[in-house]
Design a protein around this motif. Structure first.
Motif, PDB file in Angstrom:
ATOM      1  N   ARG A   1       0.796  -1.097   0.111  1.00  0.00           N
ATOM      2  CA  ARG A   1      -0.194  -0.081  -0.036  1.00  0.00           C
ATOM      3  C   ARG A   1       0.758   1.469  -0.001  1.00  0.00           C
ATOM      4  NH1 ARG A   1      -5.367  -1.665  -0.557  1.00  0.00           N
ATOM      5  NH2 ARG A   1      -5.599   0.342  -0.509  1.00  0.00           N
ATOM      6  N   GLY A   2       2.122   1.068   0.107  1.00  0.00           N
ATOM      7  CA  GLY A   2       2.967   2.328   0.121  1.00  0.00           C
ATOM      8  C   GLY A   2       3.224   2.696   1.420  1.00  0.00           C
ATOM      9  N   LEU A   3       4.643   2.908   1.702  1.00  0.00           N
ATOM     10  CA  LEU A   3       5.116   3.538   2.979  1.00  0.00           C
ATOM     11  C   LEU A   3       4.718   4.743   3.677  1.00  0.00           C
ATOM     12  CD1 LEU A   3       7.061   2.620   5.270  1.00  0.00           C
ATOM     13  CD2 LEU A   3       8.980   3.568   3.778  1.00  0.00           C
ATOM     14  N   ASP A   4       4.072   5.605   2.531  1.00  0.00           N
ATOM     15  CA  ASP A   4       3.970   7.025   3.411  1.00  0.00           C
ATOM     16  C   ASP A   4       2.617   6.926   3.879  1.00  0.00           C
ATOM     17  OD1 ASP A   4       2.811   6.408   0.758  1.00  0.00           O
ATOM     18  OD2 ASP A   4       3.298   8.367   0.046  1.00  0.00           O
ATOM     19  N   SER A   5       1.793   5.949   3.623  1.00  0.00           N
ATOM     20  CA  SER A   5       0.392   5.931   4.365  1.00  0.00           C
ATOM     21  C   SER A   5       0.460   4.970   5.609  1.00  0.00           C
ATOM     22  CB  SER A   5      -0.648   5.560   3.233  1.00  0.00           C
ATOM     23  OG  SER A   5      -0.577   4.228   2.819  1.00  0.00           O
ATOM     24  N   SER A   6       1.628   4.244   5.705  1.00  0.00           N
ATOM     25  CA  SER A   6       1.754   3.314   6.579  1.00  0.00           C
ATOM     26  C   SER A   6       2.867   3.283   7.654  1.00  0.00           C
ATOM     27  CB  SER A   6       1.429   1.902   6.177  1.00  0.00           C
ATOM     28  OG  SER A   6       2.663   1.743   5.137  1.00  0.00           O
ATOM     29  N   GLN A   7       3.629   4.534   7.576  1.00  0.00           N
ATOM     30  CA  GLN A   7       5.067   4.617   8.190  1.00  0.00           C
ATOM     31  C   GLN A   7       4.824   4.264   9.663  1.00  0.00           C
ATOM     32  OE1 GLN A   7       6.934   7.532   9.818  1.00  0.00           O
ATOM     33  NE2 GLN A   7       5.603   9.087   9.433  1.00  0.00           N
ATOM     34  N   ASP A   8       3.773   4.242  10.199  1.00  0.00           N
ATOM     35  CA  ASP A   8       3.698   4.032  11.833  1.00  0.00           C
ATOM     36  C   ASP A   8       3.868   2.298  11.865  1.00  0.00           C
ATOM     37  OD1 ASP A   8       3.269   5.574  13.859  1.00  0.00           O
ATOM     38  OD2 ASP A   8       1.454   6.229  12.771  1.00  0.00           O
ATOM     39  N   LEU A   9       3.605   1.531  10.901  1.00  0.00           N
ATOM     40  CA  LEU A   9       3.601   0.026  11.165  1.00  0.00           C
ATOM     41  C   LEU A   9       5.064  -0.376  11.560  1.00  0.00           C
ATOM     42  CD1 LEU A   9       0.738  -1.115   8.685  1.00  0.00           C
ATOM     43  CD2 LEU A   9       0.564  -0.442  11.116  1.00  0.00           C
ATOM     44  N   PRO A  10       5.740  -0.285  10.791  1.00  0.00           N
ATOM     45  CA  PRO A  10       7.240  -0.498  10.896  1.00  0.00           C
ATOM     46  C   PRO A  10       7.874   0.127  11.945  1.00  0.00           C
ATOM     47  CG  PRO A  10       7.516   0.689   9.056  1.00  0.00           C
ATOM     48  CD  PRO A  10       5.819   0.321   9.403  1.00  0.00           C
ATOM     49  N   ASN A  11       7.234   1.155  12.684  1.00  0.00           N
ATOM     50  CA  ASN A  11       7.851   1.921  13.604  1.00  0.00           C
ATOM     51  C   ASN A  11       7.242   1.268  14.911  1.00  0.00           C
ATOM     52  OD1 ASN A  11       9.620   4.003  13.100  1.00  0.00           O
ATOM     53  ND2 ASN A  11       8.260   4.645  11.862  1.00  0.00           N
ATOM     54  N   ALA A  12       6.094   0.859  15.020  1.00  0.00           N
ATOM     55  CA  ALA A  12       5.412   0.316  16.285  1.00  0.00           C
ATOM     56  C   ALA A  12       5.831  -1.199  16.640  1.00  0.00           C
ATOM     57  CB  ALA A  12       3.771   0.398  16.132  1.00  0.00           C
ATOM     58  N   CYS A  13       7.101  -1.157  16.784  1.00  0.00           N
ATOM     59  CA  CYS A  13       7.762  -2.633  16.896  1.00  0.00           C
ATOM     60  C   CYS A  13       9.043  -2.439  17.623  1.00  0.00           C
ATOM     61  CB  CYS A  13       8.092  -2.915  15.617  1.00  0.00           C
ATOM     62  SG  CYS A  13       9.148  -4.272  15.571  1.00  0.00           S
ATOM     63  N   THR A  14       9.174  -3.111  18.881  1.00  0.00           N
ATOM     64  CA  THR A  14      10.144  -2.707  19.570  1.00  0.00           C
ATOM     65  C   THR A  14      11.434  -3.694  19.103  1.00  0.00           C
ATOM     66  OG1 THR A  14       9.631  -4.849  21.069  1.00  0.00           O
ATOM     67  CG2 THR A  14       8.867  -2.809  21.622  1.00  0.00           C
ATOM     68  N   LEU A  15      11.464  -4.493  17.817  1.00  0.00           N
ATOM     69  CA  LEU A  15      12.540  -5.171  17.404  1.00  0.00           C
ATOM     70  C   LEU A  15      12.995  -6.240  18.274  1.00  0.00           C
ATOM     71  CD1 LEU A  15      14.518  -2.233  15.648  1.00  0.00           C
ATOM     72  CD2 LEU A  15      12.842  -3.899  14.630  1.00  0.00           C
ATOM     73  N   ASN A  16      11.922  -6.733  19.057  1.00  0.00           N
ATOM     74  CA  ASN A  16      12.515  -7.792  20.108  1.00  0.00           C
ATOM     75  C   ASN A  16      12.881  -9.209  19.424  1.00  0.00           C
ATOM     76  OD1 ASN A  16      10.061  -9.681  20.359  1.00  0.00           O
ATOM     77  ND2 ASN A  16       9.026  -7.643  20.438  1.00  0.00           N
ATOM     78  N   GLY A  17      12.356  -9.557  18.301  1.00  0.00           N
ATOM     79  CA  GLY A  17      12.811 -10.511  17.484  1.00  0.00           C
ATOM     80  C   GLY A  17      12.143 -12.088  17.726  1.00  0.00           C
ATOM     81  N   ARG A  18      11.225 -11.784  18.586  1.00  0.00           N
ATOM     82  CA  ARG A  18      10.488 -13.152  18.892  1.00  0.00           C
ATOM     83  C   ARG A  18       9.812 -13.690  17.437  1.00  0.00           C
ATOM     84  NH1 ARG A  18       6.366 -14.625  23.737  1.00  0.00           N
ATOM     85  NH2 ARG A  18       6.954 -16.996  23.828  1.00  0.00           N
ATOM     86  N   CYS A  19       9.244 -12.747  16.610  1.00  0.00           N
ATOM     87  CA  CYS A  19       8.431 -13.240  15.492  1.00  0.00           C
ATOM     88  C   CYS A  19       9.532 -13.992  14.727  1.00  0.00           C
ATOM     89  CB  CYS A  19       7.892 -12.035  14.789  1.00  0.00           C
ATOM     90  SG  CYS A  19       9.257 -10.619  14.520  1.00  0.00           S
ATOM     91  N   GLN A  20      10.971 -13.317  14.450  1.00  0.00           N
ATOM     92  CA  GLN A  20      11.583 -14.118  13.508  1.00  0.00           C
ATOM     93  C   GLN A  20      12.014 -15.630  14.257  1.00  0.00           C
ATOM     94  OE1 GLN A  20      15.288 -11.787  12.504  1.00  0.00           O
ATOM     95  NE2 GLN A  20      16.485 -13.817  12.044  1.00  0.00           N
ATOM     96  N   SER A  21      11.979 -15.841  15.618  1.00  0.00           N
ATOM     97  CA  SER A  21      12.454 -16.872  16.045  1.00  0.00           C
ATOM     98  C   SER A  21      11.397 -17.893  15.974  1.00  0.00           C
ATOM     99  CB  SER A  21      12.812 -16.978  17.529  1.00  0.00           C
ATOM    100  OG  SER A  21      11.635 -16.618  18.041  1.00  0.00           O
ATOM    101  N   VAL A  22      10.155 -17.542  15.694  1.00  0.00           N
ATOM    102  CA  VAL A  22       9.265 -18.624  15.478  1.00  0.00           C
ATOM    103  C   VAL A  22       8.567 -18.725  14.175  1.00  0.00           C
ATOM    104  CG1 VAL A  22       7.989 -18.314  17.773  1.00  0.00           C
ATOM    105  CG2 VAL A  22       7.232 -16.959  15.999  1.00  0.00           C
ATOM    106  N   CYS A  23       9.138 -17.906  13.206  1.00  0.00           N
ATOM    107  CA  CYS A  23       8.752 -17.876  11.917  1.00  0.00           C
ATOM    108  C   CYS A  23       9.062 -19.476  11.015  1.00  0.00           C
ATOM    109  CB  CYS A  23       9.439 -16.763  10.854  1.00  0.00           C
ATOM    110  SG  CYS A  23       8.960 -16.799   9.036  1.00  0.00           S
ATOM    111  N   PRO A  24       7.975 -20.078  10.526  1.00  0.00           N
ATOM    112  CA  PRO A  24       8.569 -21.069  10.047  1.00  0.00           C
ATOM    113  C   PRO A  24       9.233 -21.223   8.871  1.00  0.00           C
ATOM    114  CG  PRO A  24       6.155 -20.683   9.522  1.00  0.00           C
ATOM    115  CD  PRO A  24       6.787 -19.462  10.416  1.00  0.00           C
ATOM    116  N   VAL A  25       9.585 -20.222   8.188  1.00  0.00           N
ATOM    117  CA  VAL A  25      10.325 -19.837   6.910  1.00  0.00           C
ATOM    118  C   VAL A  25      11.476 -18.977   7.282  1.00  0.00           C
ATOM    119  CG1 VAL A  25       8.980 -21.033   5.137  1.00  0.00           C
ATOM    120  CG2 VAL A  25       8.643 -18.569   5.914  1.00  0.00           C
ATOM    121  N   LYS A  26      11.718 -18.784   8.506  1.00  0.00           N
ATOM    122  CA  LYS A  26      12.887 -17.847   8.878  1.00  0.00           C
ATOM    123  C   LYS A  26      12.935 -16.600   8.449  1.00  0.00           C
ATOM    124  CE  LYS A  26      16.601 -20.660  10.066  1.00  0.00           C
ATOM    125  NZ  LYS A  26      17.772 -21.827   9.874  1.00  0.00           N
TER     126      LYS A  26
END
Lengths: 217, 472, 259
Positions: free
Chosen positions: B350-375
């Motif tokens: 959808r474009g970054l300019d209308s959704s720039q909060d989404l990548p910012n509203a994240c603590t980069l804690n990394g738990r998502c990556q550790s459970v992602c089935p395709v890494k």
């Protein structure tokens, strides 16, 4: 339409930096070099039949065992005896292994597939079983119509023990050795369920409320 | 679906004070996490399986042209048709066209995220009686809401709210007593059974597309996708081009990953493999099969560093393990894909300019990556979107100025230390130990006290003193 | 372990900007533990921050500038040790900031290979015996996310703390869930952050612990600030304070003795 096809393929190839798709064989060779593990799959220390039964029960399915196909009608009778069938009929999938059996009158078996939508119970023949997951494999075809797997409240599957394999991969090996993939293959593991209301597990969402496997052999 | 990414902060605030939502989220939270953890116990080599999943998807993406052509050839050979859609509009038009050609009146749908992505429901509802058959999707269709989770679309609804919806839509009444789950599920079963039997068209998504055989793979627990794809005359499957895998052997591995990661099962109740249309000797099944493959931004990602996001198999594990998702739920993310995967996909599609909060509203804690089935390196991709946001000046001018000024200062350690040395005693005037309020720290002190600097000076000041060194 | 003739490992302490400013005691406890372990500790004067705030805000130019500064000023040490998993983790990401094959990239890789978080350094590199301490009481441990997932720090602090016989460790029910700090996240999205740290403090209170320990001051300040706001009397400390026996200093956010 075909313009969009061409455009998508063009964009894919632009992204991948080429103008012609590699052959399937070249692709397969690349895959082989990438997959260096020993195919991670669950393992168990019981025999295949025990694993099958254990997983089937874990998925809320039930099972009974008979020594020959001729005992199946009696096993069906035993299973249905204590169930509330609300007067709904029990129907047979048009599979010769079932239709050739001697079905007692009092079971009121319906052999007319056209009536399937009114059946309360359907009896079908499983093509294979998968021990890993306790699943029955139901490929579509004239002896195994797909809708029978889903419309009735109770689904009874007759499965030869010798047709139980350890892993799903063996199903594809056998099916593809016999020919093409059928229109549909249903791999069924227990009755229908949903957890969409407050994550509470409830059986019998849209498909059968129960799955009973009669193991033969 | 309307795009409303821009109001992320307002929606998040509203979600945090929505008691029904919070109670629903609290019920769901531990369940998904525990079920996944238990399910992978049975497969000690789960980490090796994740690596296999990653390799299978990377390989397929690197040979996407080969596999698209192979898949199309096999579907066609088995009596199906493959359509291609560059964007959401052409996907909708293609599907509407198939429905019109079939003189359809009623459409039954199984859950499809690709369908949500292209806004299929609104388009269908304008012309045909369209009913969602997944119970969760059906509930939110009645509520006229978008899904809030990719595998549990009505996870935000309480039983009381579902009771009210069913009473209203099925019985035209309201204010009735709270109903039990079996009662609600049974009622939906009855209502939807009629819809299955009456539908001319069944629409599904696809969890995987198998190139070698031209097979569509669908996983459900309810059996709704199976009724949707076996009773109506026409079956339409919509899927992103990235759903391909080479063969049935690979799909078997991917299914082991998907079921464990999504619902914590070893396999779903129904795993279904559809290859082509009804065969002459078949007693049932649709006469027509159409597969609509959508691009909608995917080929762009294939060509840049976001390619790995195309490995995503839509299991939902990232959001199930995301503390931000579990605090605010899916709707706050504003589009069809919530949680960490949405924080990457929404800006991509959808474009970054209308959704720039989404990548910012994240603590980069990394738990998502550790459970992602395709890494998928979700935190890395999320952070790369912040780089783009900064580079393209989507990050606001004040934030940019603040970070650059701080960066300038931090690169001058002597000056930096002088300033911090001066700030410490000043800050300590605001309280003893910690302060309830400190100027310019309103965002911090809104929810917590501010621990004030302790000790007699900065570490560097004290260290110099201790070593008897003189300041230069 | 090294024999007596072997030169002592030269360690450069990366203090971190938070420790330098808010809680110097963590720095002193770190120096003490490193010296006890047989290291020669130097604290380069020219240091400020590892660059995380810029890096995580998308400001790569300033991050690279800071990275070059750290690379230069910590070139001479056998090891670079930081009392923070997230700062050590950031230094380990420096190579990504420079072009493959460039001299800076090589230097960044060299630095990354020498950089450690203090608890894992003491346990795995120096392989020290768990320090004996007379610290007593019920504690719980917060595993900070960068340390846990990027650097694999989980058992090391617990092993080190096992040298305090009167310390009773009660684990958190969701020990792998983020506390809501997230660097600039906590001030960019204060509502969400507060909710997350509130959940975390609920879990802490449920353990019955009198003290929360951890390895990252950012998370610990977040947790301490929320506990204070809730009026909960749980103390918050960096693990090195307990290991070095520096617990007479007031806990994070607690009032200092008059005088």
């Amino acid at each position: 339409m075909s313009e969009q096809r061409a455009e998508i393929l063009r964009r894919v190839q632009q992204a991948l930096g080429r103008q012609k798709a590699p052959s399937v064989d070249i692709a397969a060779a690349d895959l082989e070099t990438r997959l260096t593990d020993n195919l991670p799959r669950p393992e168990w220390n019981t025999d295949s039949l025990s694993r099958f039964c254990e997983r089937l029960e874990a998925a809320a399915g039930s099972h009974a065992r008979v020594s020959s196909i001729n005992e199946v009608p009696r096993a069906v009778g035993d299973y249905l005896e204590n169930l509330e069938t609300d007067g709904h009929k029990t129907g047979l999938s048009p599979h010769p292994r079932l239709t050739e059996l001697d079905w007692p009158e009092d079971l009121g078996i319906d052999r007319e597939f056209a009536n399937a939508r009114t059946w309360g119970t359907a009896i079908a023949v499983g093509y294979m079983g998968i021990a890993e997951t306790g699943s029955v494999v139901m490929p579509s075809g004239p002896t195994r119509p797909t809708t029978l797997n889903f419309l009735p409240d109770r689904h009874i599957v007759v499965l030869a023990i010798e047709d139980i394999v350890d892993y799903m991969e063996s199903v594809w090996d056998r099916l593809l050795a016999e020919g093409e993939m059928p229109r549909t293959v249903n791999v069924i593991t227990g009755p229908s369920r949903t957890a969409d209301v407050e994550q509470t597990l409830q059986l019998g969402a849209h498909g059968p409320r129960s799955l009973h496997v009669i193991l033969v052999g | 679906m309307a795009v409303a990414e821009a109001d992320f902060r307002a929606r998040a605030r509203k979600a945090l004070s929505d008691e029904d939502l919070q109670s629903a989220l609290a019920k769901a939270k531990g369940g998904f996490v525990d079920k996944r953890a238990n399910a992978i116990l049975d497969l000690p080599e789960f980490e090796a399986l994740r690596e296999r999943g990653r390799q299978i998807k990377d390989h397929t993406l690197a040979h996407l042209d080969t596999y698209l052509e192979q898949f199309e050839g096999n579907v066609t050979r088995q009596g199906g048709q493959v359509h291609y859609a560059l964007d959401a509009e052409s996907a909708r038009e293609t599907i509407l066209g198939i429905c019109r050609d079939a003189a359809a009146k009623q459409v039954i749908k199984a859950k499809t995220m690709a369908g949500e992505e292209v806004g299929l429901n609104e388009a269908l509802e304008a012309e045909f009686e369209t009913v969602e058959s997944d119970l969760g999707e059906y509930i939110i269709q009645l509520a006229k809401e978008p899904p809030s989770h990719i595998i549990a679309p009505a996870v935000h609804k309480t039983r009381a709210q579902i009771t009210e919806l069913f009473d209203h839509h099925h019985h035209q009444k309201s204010g009735g007593p709270l109903r039990e789950t079996p009662d609600l599920v049974d009622e939906a079963r009855g209502v939807l059974r009629e819809k299955f039997l009456g539908a001319d068209i069944g629409i599904s998504g696809a969890n995987f597309l198998v190139a070698e055989t031209g097979t569509i793979t669908l996983v459900t627990n309810e059996g709704n996708a199976d009724l949707s794809t076996s009773l109506p005359r026409v079956h339409i499957a919509i899927a992103g081009v990235e759903k391909l895998v080479p063969s049935m052997r690979e799909v078997s591995s991917m299914l082991r990953l998907l079921a464990r990661s999504a619902t914590g099962q070893q396999i779903t109740a129904y795993t279904t493999f559809i290859t082509g249309a009804r065969r002459p000797e078949d007693l049932d099944g649709p006469e027509e099969l159409h597969v609509v493959l959508i691009d909608n931004g995917r080929t762009r990602m294939l060509g840049d560093e976001f390619r790995e996001m195309l490995r995503c198999i839509r299991c939902g594990a990232c959001m199930n393990h995301c503390p931000v998702y579990s605090a605010i739920g899916g709707h706050a993310y504003g589009w069809v894909y919530p949680g960490p995967m949405g924080a990457v996909l929404t800006p991509m599609f959808r474009g970054l300019d209308s959704s720039q909060d989404l990548p910012n509203a994240c603590t980069l804690n990394g738990r998502c990556q550790s459970v992602c089935p395709v890494k998928i390196r979700l935190p890395y991709l999320i952070r790369r979107l912040r780089d783009q946001s900064f580079e393209q000046q989507i990050t606001g001018p004040f934030a940019r100025w603040a970070i650059r000024t701080w960066g300038w200062l931090a690169r001058r350690p002597a000056l930096y230390q002088q300033l911090t040395g001066l700030m410490r005693p000043a800050l300590r005037l605001f309280g003893r130990g910690s302060a309830r309020r400190v100027p310019l720290a309103g965002a911090w002190t809104a929810g917590r006290d501010f621990p004030l600097p302790s000790g007699k000076g900065t570490f560097q000041q004290q260290w110099r003193e201790k070593r008897g060194e003189k300041r230069t | 372990m090294a024999d007596e003739q072997a030169p002592r490992p030269q360690v450069g302490l990366f203090v971190t900007c938070l420790v330098d400013f808010f809680r110097p005691g963590i720095g002193f406890a770190s120096v003490e533990l490193l010296e006890q372990a047989g290291c020669q500790v130097t604290v380069p004067e020219a240091q400020s921050c590892c660059g995380q705030p810029a890096y995580n805000s998308g400001d790569l130019a300033d991050t690279a500038g800071l990275a070059r500064q750290v690379i230069e000023n910590f070139a001479a040490f056998d090891y670079v040790v930081a009392p923070s998993g997230s700062c050590a983790g950031q230094i380990k990401k420096y190579p990504d900031l420079f072009e493959t094959g460039s001299a800076w990239r090589r230097r960044a890789e060299d630095l990354a290979g020498r950089t450690y978080e203090i608890l894992s350094f003491l346990d795995e590199v120096m392989q020290i015996e768990p320090p004996r301490s007379d610290f007593s009481g019920r504690v719980t441990y917060h595993d900070s996310c960068s340390g846990l997932r990027q650097l694999g720090i989980k058992d090391q602090p617990r092993r080190l703390l096992s040298g305090s016989p009167a310390l009773e460790l009660n684990e958190l029910s969701e020990s792998e869930t983020c506390c809501g700090f997230g660097g600039t996240f906590c001030v960019k999205y204060p509502d969400i952050s507060t909710r997350m740290v509130n959940d975390k403090t609920d879990d802490i209170l449920a353990t019955g612990a009198e003290t929360v320990l951890g390895g990252d001051l950012g998370c610990l300040m977040n947790i301490a600030g929320r506990l204070k706001r809730r009026g909960a009397p749980v103390k918050v400390r960096h693990a090195v304070e307990v290991l070095a026996g520096h617990t007479s200093e007031p806990a994070i956010g607690d009032e200092e003795e008059a005088g």
